[in-house]
Design a protein around this motif. Structure first.
Motif, PDB file in Angstrom:
ATOM      1  N   GLU A  50       0.833  -1.205   0.000  1.00 35.32           N
ATOM      2  CA  GLU A  50       0.000   0.000   0.000  1.00 35.32           C
ATOM      3  C   GLU A  50       0.870   1.258   0.000  1.00 35.32           C
ATOM      4  O   GLU A  50       0.493   2.294   0.511  1.00 35.32           O
ATOM      5  CB  GLU A  50      -0.937  -0.009   1.215  1.00 35.32           C
ATOM      6  N   ASN A  51       2.046   1.132  -0.566  1.00 33.40           N
ATOM      7  CA  ASN A  51       2.985   2.252  -0.675  1.00 33.40           C
ATOM      8  C   ASN A  51       3.497   2.740   0.675  1.00 33.40           C
ATOM      9  O   ASN A  51       3.901   3.898   0.808  1.00 33.40           O
ATOM     10  CB  ASN A  51       2.336   3.425  -1.435  1.00 33.40           C
ATOM     11  N   TYR A  52       3.451   1.873   1.678  1.00 35.80           N
ATOM     12  CA  TYR A  52       4.036   2.191   2.981  1.00 35.80           C
ATOM     13  C   TYR A  52       5.080   1.139   3.305  1.00 35.80           C
ATOM     14  O   TYR A  52       4.769  -0.045   3.371  1.00 35.80           O
ATOM     15  CB  TYR A  52       2.971   2.192   4.089  1.00 35.80           C
ATOM     16  N   LEU A  53       6.289   1.582   3.522  1.00 38.02           N
ATOM     17  CA  LEU A  53       7.370   0.660   3.843  1.00 38.02           C
ATOM     18  C   LEU A  53       7.994   1.094   5.167  1.00 38.02           C
ATOM     19  O   LEU A  53       8.672   2.112   5.237  1.00 38.02           O
ATOM     20  CB  LEU A  53       8.426   0.660   2.737  1.00 38.02           C
ATOM     21  N   HIS A  54       7.761   0.324   6.213  1.00 39.23           N
ATOM     22  CA  HIS A  54       8.224   0.710   7.545  1.00 39.23           C
ATOM     23  C   HIS A  54       9.654   0.284   7.818  1.00 39.23           C
ATOM     24  O   HIS A  54      10.324   0.881   8.669  1.00 39.23           O
ATOM     25  CB  HIS A  54       7.281   0.135   8.601  1.00 39.23           C
ATOM     26  N   ASP A  55      10.120  -0.739   7.144  1.00 35.52           N
ATOM     27  CA  ASP A  55      11.498  -1.163   7.298  1.00 35.52           C
ATOM     28  C   ASP A  55      12.434  -0.014   6.924  1.00 35.52           C
ATOM     29  O   ASP A  55      12.195   0.725   5.961  1.00 35.52           O
ATOM     30  CB  ASP A  55      11.756  -2.375   6.393  1.00 35.52           C
ATOM     31  N   ASN A  56      13.494   0.171   7.688  1.00 37.02           N
ATOM     32  CA  ASN A  56      14.506   1.210   7.481  1.00 37.02           C
ATOM     33  C   ASN A  56      14.016   2.626   7.811  1.00 37.02           C
ATOM     34  O   ASN A  56      14.706   3.601   7.489  1.00 37.02           O
ATOM     35  CB  ASN A  56      15.057   1.195   6.052  1.00 37.02           C
ATOM     36  N   GLN A  57      12.856   2.745   8.472  1.00 36.48           N
ATOM     37  CA  GLN A  57      12.354   4.064   8.834  1.00 36.48           C
ATOM     38  C   GLN A  57      12.818   4.456  10.232  1.00 36.48           C
ATOM     39  O   GLN A  57      12.978   3.613  11.119  1.00 36.48           O
ATOM     40  CB  GLN A  57      10.823   4.096   8.791  1.00 36.48           C
ATOM     41  N   LYS A  58      13.024   5.747  10.424  1.00 36.00           N
ATOM     42  CA  LYS A  58      13.344   6.293  11.739  1.00 36.00           C
ATOM     43  C   LYS A  58      12.062   6.412  12.568  1.00 36.00           C
ATOM     44  O   LYS A  58      10.959   6.430  12.030  1.00 36.00           O
ATOM     45  CB  LYS A  58      14.004   7.668  11.592  1.00 36.00           C
ATOM     46  N   PHE A  59      12.228   6.504  13.879  1.00 36.04           N
ATOM     47  CA  PHE A  59      11.075   6.616  14.779  1.00 36.04           C
ATOM     48  C   PHE A  59      10.600   8.060  14.819  1.00 36.04           C
ATOM     49  O   PHE A  59      11.407   9.002  14.816  1.00 36.04           O
ATOM     50  CB  PHE A  59      11.458   6.153  16.179  1.00 36.04           C
ATOM     51  N   THR A  60       9.283   8.240  14.860  1.00 33.31           N
ATOM     52  CA  THR A  60       8.670   9.565  14.901  1.00 33.31           C
ATOM     53  C   THR A  60       7.739   9.663  16.100  1.00 33.31           C
ATOM     54  O   THR A  60       6.985   8.733  16.391  1.00 33.31           O
ATOM     55  CB  THR A  60       7.877   9.847  13.619  1.00 33.31           C
ATOM     56  N   THR A  61       7.805  10.793  16.802  1.00 33.86           N
ATOM     57  CA  THR A  61       6.871  11.108  17.872  1.00 33.86           C
ATOM     58  C   THR A  61       6.280  12.495  17.608  1.00 33.86           C
ATOM     59  O   THR A  61       6.700  13.196  16.685  1.00 33.86           O
ATOM     60  CB  THR A  61       7.559  11.096  19.246  1.00 33.86           C
ATOM     61  N   LYS A  62       5.342  12.897  18.465  1.00 36.19           N
ATOM     62  CA  LYS A  62       4.669  14.175  18.236  1.00 36.19           C
ATOM     63  C   LYS A  62       5.623  15.363  18.325  1.00 36.19           C
ATOM     64  O   LYS A  62       5.348  16.427  17.771  1.00 36.19           O
ATOM     65  CB  LYS A  62       3.510  14.350  19.212  1.00 36.19           C
ATOM     66  N   ASP A  63       6.774  15.191  19.011  1.00 35.31           N
ATOM     67  CA  ASP A  63       7.734  16.272  19.134  1.00 35.31           C
ATOM     68  C   ASP A  63       9.036  16.015  18.379  1.00 35.31           C
ATOM     69  O   ASP A  63       9.997  16.769  18.521  1.00 35.31           O
ATOM     70  CB  ASP A  63       8.039  16.554  20.609  1.00 35.31           C
ATOM     71  N   ARG A  64       9.069  14.953  17.550  1.00 37.64           N
ATOM     72  CA  ARG A  64      10.272  14.636  16.757  1.00 37.64           C
ATOM     73  C   ARG A  64       9.820  14.005  15.444  1.00 37.64           C
ATOM     74  O   ARG A  64       9.523  12.812  15.383  1.00 37.64           O
ATOM     75  CB  ARG A  64      11.174  13.701  17.545  1.00 37.64           C
ATOM     76  N   ASP A  65       9.762  14.802  14.395  1.00 35.67           N
ATOM     77  CA  ASP A  65       9.207  14.371  13.113  1.00 35.67           C
ATOM     78  C   ASP A  65      10.316  13.822  12.218  1.00 35.67           C
ATOM     79  O   ASP A  65      11.107  14.576  11.672  1.00 35.67           O
ATOM     80  CB  ASP A  65       8.494  15.551  12.439  1.00 35.67           C
ATOM     81  N   ASN A  66      10.342  12.503  12.051  1.00 31.89           N
ATOM     82  CA  ASN A  66      11.336  11.852  11.194  1.00 31.89           C
ATOM     83  C   ASN A  66      10.706  11.082  10.042  1.00 31.89           C
ATOM     84  O   ASN A  66      11.390  10.302   9.378  1.00 31.89           O
ATOM     85  CB  ASN A  66      12.176  10.873  12.034  1.00 31.89           C
TER      86      ASN A  66
END
Length: 279
Positions: free
Chosen positions: A189-205
């Motif tokens: 579905e055009n979403y690839l989570h592997d190799n992604q950085k972690f994101t939180t509400k105060d740290r947008d990666n």
């Protein structure tokens, strides 16, 4: 403020004494994941050499350890973790119940250090995920999903690694197998989570023009996660547990777990006879 903190410490010490637990035995860095009245639930208090993880504890006990809370030491300091011993010595790193009372809309530091109740809904902490999966053994990730009809689906990614904070706790995943859909490494579905950085509400990666952790559904933000742009899976959205076709708004899931264990190819280095410096 100082007197208030001293009062809380006195109450906690009294509760520990009433439950027969020596405060010297509770030296976990993430003790905030246990309430003072639950300290006596730790099953290996007083153990001289702590296990590295739950599988190590299972091997040390010759397979006799039971499900519950244990002190483990994947890094320099002990932590508490819930161990799924009956399922093979998995260390539980996340548990969520749909519409949980535990808030998963947390900051970077909260996801780093962990939050919630280790006996229930919680996130163990990204820095501990890094310590656990850093080795010396390769680790695998287990995912367990239970829908509202009590149908359970599972999946495993082998190997599994969470990189350190300097690399924004980037997710690294290997091959998948299981009855659940591969929602983290298949780009269906055009979403690839592997190799992604972690994101939180105060740290947008993430890779979206907005912060995925802030995007709401029915007034509830997404929570921290390894977002792409944004998600084919998200087990930290507490109003809708999301795992592509297995768990979504139309097919509701009640529970989800994430667990880690040494890879099958390297589990033989863990045994009850191993010394701590050999692990």
């Amino acid at each position: 403020m100082k007197s208030w903190r001293l009062w809380l410490l006195a109450v906690a010490t009294l509760l520990l004494g009433m439950n027969g637990v020596d405060t010297e035995d509770i030296r976990a860095k993430n003790i905030n994941l246990l309430t003072p009245t639950d300290y006596n639930m730790v099953l290996n208090l007083g153990m001289r050499v702590l296990p590295r993880d739950c599988y190590d504890m299972l091997m040390t006990s010759s397979g006799k350890a039971r499900d519950g809370v244990y002190l483990i030491q994947p890094g320099d300091s002990p932590i508490v973790a819930y161990c799924a011993m009956q399922e093979g010595g998995w260390t539980v790193v996340q548990h969520i119940t749909v519409n949980s009372s535990v808030n998963f809309d947390r900051t970077w530091d909260e996801y780093k250090n962990g939050f919630g109740d280790v006996t229930g809904d919680h996130w163990l902490g990204n820095k501990y995920l890094n310590q656990l999966t850093l080795g010396p053994a390769h680790y695998k990730l287990g995912v367990k999903l239970v829908d509202r009809d009590a149908v359970t689906k599972t999946g495993e990614y082998d190997p599994f690694l969470v990189e350190d904070e300097l690399k924004a706790f980037r997710l690294r995943l290997g091959l998948f197998q299981g009855t659940a859909v591969d929602a983290l490494t298949m780009d269906t579905e055009n979403y690839l989570h592997d190799n992604q950085k972690f994101t939180t509400k105060d740290r947008d990666n993430d890779n979206y023009f907005q912060n995925c952790a802030k995007l709401e559904f029915q007034g509830v933000p997404g929570g921290g996660w390894w977002y792409d742009a944004c998600a084919g899976a998200n087990l930290n959205r507490r109003n809708v547990i999301y795992w592509q076709k297995d768990c979504n708004k139309e097919h509701l899931c009640k529970y989800a777990w994430m667990m880690v264990r040494p890879s099958d190819s390297v589990k033989m280095i863990y045994s009850g006879d191993c010394k701590k410096d050999e692990l």
